[in-house]
Scaffold this motif. Sequence first.
Motif, PDB file in Angstrom:
ATOM      1  N   GLN A  98       0.824  -1.203   0.000  1.00  0.00           N
ATOM      2  CA  GLN A  98       0.000   0.000   0.000  1.00  0.00           C
ATOM      3  C   GLN A  98       0.865   1.263   0.000  1.00  0.00           C
ATOM      4  OE1 GLN A  98      -2.577  -0.423   3.367  1.00  0.00           O
ATOM      5  NE2 GLN A  98      -4.098  -1.674   2.261  1.00  0.00           N
ATOM      6  N   GLU A  99       1.957   1.220   0.794  1.00  0.00           N
ATOM      7  CA  GLU A  99       2.864   2.365   0.804  1.00  0.00           C
ATOM      8  C   GLU A  99       3.475   2.585  -0.574  1.00  0.00           C
ATOM      9  OE1 GLU A  99       3.570   4.602   3.066  1.00  0.00           O
ATOM     10  OE2 GLU A  99       2.104   3.764   4.447  1.00  0.00           O
TER      11      GLU A  99
ATOM     12  N   GLN B  95       2.203   1.559  -3.435  1.00  0.00           N
ATOM     13  CA  GLN B  95       1.137   2.032  -4.316  1.00  0.00           C
ATOM     14  C   GLN B  95       0.815   3.498  -4.049  1.00  0.00           C
ATOM     15  OE1 GLN B  95      -2.024  -0.745  -3.592  1.00  0.00           O
ATOM     16  NE2 GLN B  95      -1.233  -2.261  -5.069  1.00  0.00           N
ATOM     17  N   LYS B  96       0.822   3.879  -2.757  1.00  0.00           N
ATOM     18  CA  LYS B  96       0.563   5.280  -2.422  1.00  0.00           C
ATOM     19  C   LYS B  96       1.662   6.175  -3.021  1.00  0.00           C
ATOM     20  CE  LYS B  96      -0.293   8.393   1.479  1.00  0.00           C
ATOM     21  NZ  LYS B  96       0.722   9.365   1.065  1.00  0.00           N
TER      22      LYS B  96
ATOM     23  N   LEU C 252       1.075   6.340  -6.659  1.00  0.00           N
ATOM     24  CA  LEU C 252      -0.053   7.221  -6.949  1.00  0.00           C
ATOM     25  C   LEU C 252       0.347   8.687  -6.791  1.00  0.00           C
ATOM     26  CD1 LEU C 252      -3.013   5.302  -5.236  1.00  0.00           C
ATOM     27  CD2 LEU C 252      -2.631   5.625  -7.694  1.00  0.00           C
ATOM     28  N   ASP C 253       1.134   8.974  -5.729  1.00  0.00           N
ATOM     29  CA  ASP C 253       1.604  10.350  -5.545  1.00  0.00           C
ATOM     30  C   ASP C 253       2.487  10.784  -6.709  1.00  0.00           C
ATOM     31  OD1 ASP C 253       0.230  10.457  -3.166  1.00  0.00           O
ATOM     32  OD2 ASP C 253       1.986   9.991  -1.912  1.00  0.00           O
TER      33      ASP C 253
ATOM     34  N   SER D 116       0.310  11.305  -9.679  1.00  0.00           N
ATOM     35  CA  SER D 116      -0.410  12.563  -9.552  1.00  0.00           C
ATOM     36  C   SER D 116       0.511  13.744  -9.857  1.00  0.00           C
ATOM     37  CB  SER D 116      -0.973  12.691  -8.133  1.00  0.00           C
ATOM     38  OG  SER D 116      -1.595  13.950  -7.952  1.00  0.00           O
TER      39      SER D 116
END
Length: 319
Positions: A75-76, A78-79, A82-83, A86
């Motif tokens: 998740q980290e 992926q986060k 994603l950041d 973005s």
Amino acid sequence: MLQKKLLITLTTARGSRQYTLGQLARYLLALFLVMAVCSFFVSNLLLVQTSDELEDLEQGINSLSSQYEMTLGTQEIQKGQLDQLSHTLQELKVERDQLQEENLRIGELNDTLDASLYGLEDLLGLPPSEDMTSGRADELTVMTNQRLFFLSIMPNGEPIQGLRINDHFGMRMHPVRKKRVMHNGIDYKANIGTPVYATADGAVEYAGYNKSSGFGNLIILQHGLGFKTYYAHLSKLKVKSGSYVSKGQLIGLSGNTGTSTGPHLHYEVRHLYRAIDPEPFVAWNIGNFDSLFSNVKGVKWASLQKLYPLNQALQTAQQ
């Protein structure tokens, strides 16, 4: 007949004591012992089974904990992805907006450039093009540079902002000698001290007082392709012999020196020492560029074709 009895002896520090149990008591005791033994073995079995289950459960918990940690790590990641995505999308949006603005500016520049090139065609005295291609733009650039080159080395434009032209080129009655003589230039009526400018780039052949000619204070400039210009009757000289001047440079002030009946500037254009009517050169500019080669007959313009692609009018004039 003897009854079966269970004799139990307990020995202590004070001595030994014996107890006798009946047959039922013996059965109960035996049953208790059997149950105790069974309970012991069953308990051990359950304990072993429970221990195995606890170990399996612990392993399961450890596995779940590892999976949970992996999930958290994923998740980290992926986060972070994603950041980053973005941020990248934001940069792309900014670049897109910049490109759109740049495209708008380029479009405006292209429109301005096209308008300028069409205006340049008009300035050059050329018919407007149906489509302003890059080839046509290059052609206009070359043509403009050629014309500007010739306009810089050959006399053109007015040497002074005079009040009017008093005398033109040609035969006239001399105002002092009172006889008809050839007037080799044009006379600009001008107040004393009016600025006089070079009509082309060149070198100062002479700058001083010339008594024998009657020109008074005189400047003679040498230009390209065998041309010279004369500026006579000056009140003051701003250049010296041997120096270089550029087109439009201040070279002197008008006056009334020499043989003169009033303040004015006498201006001549000569080619290979022969005087030529200055007025076609005064009127010559980038817009009517080809007109000079048709209007001035005393110069062998045909030889210039090797330096410049002259118009059909010139070729016709020399045939």
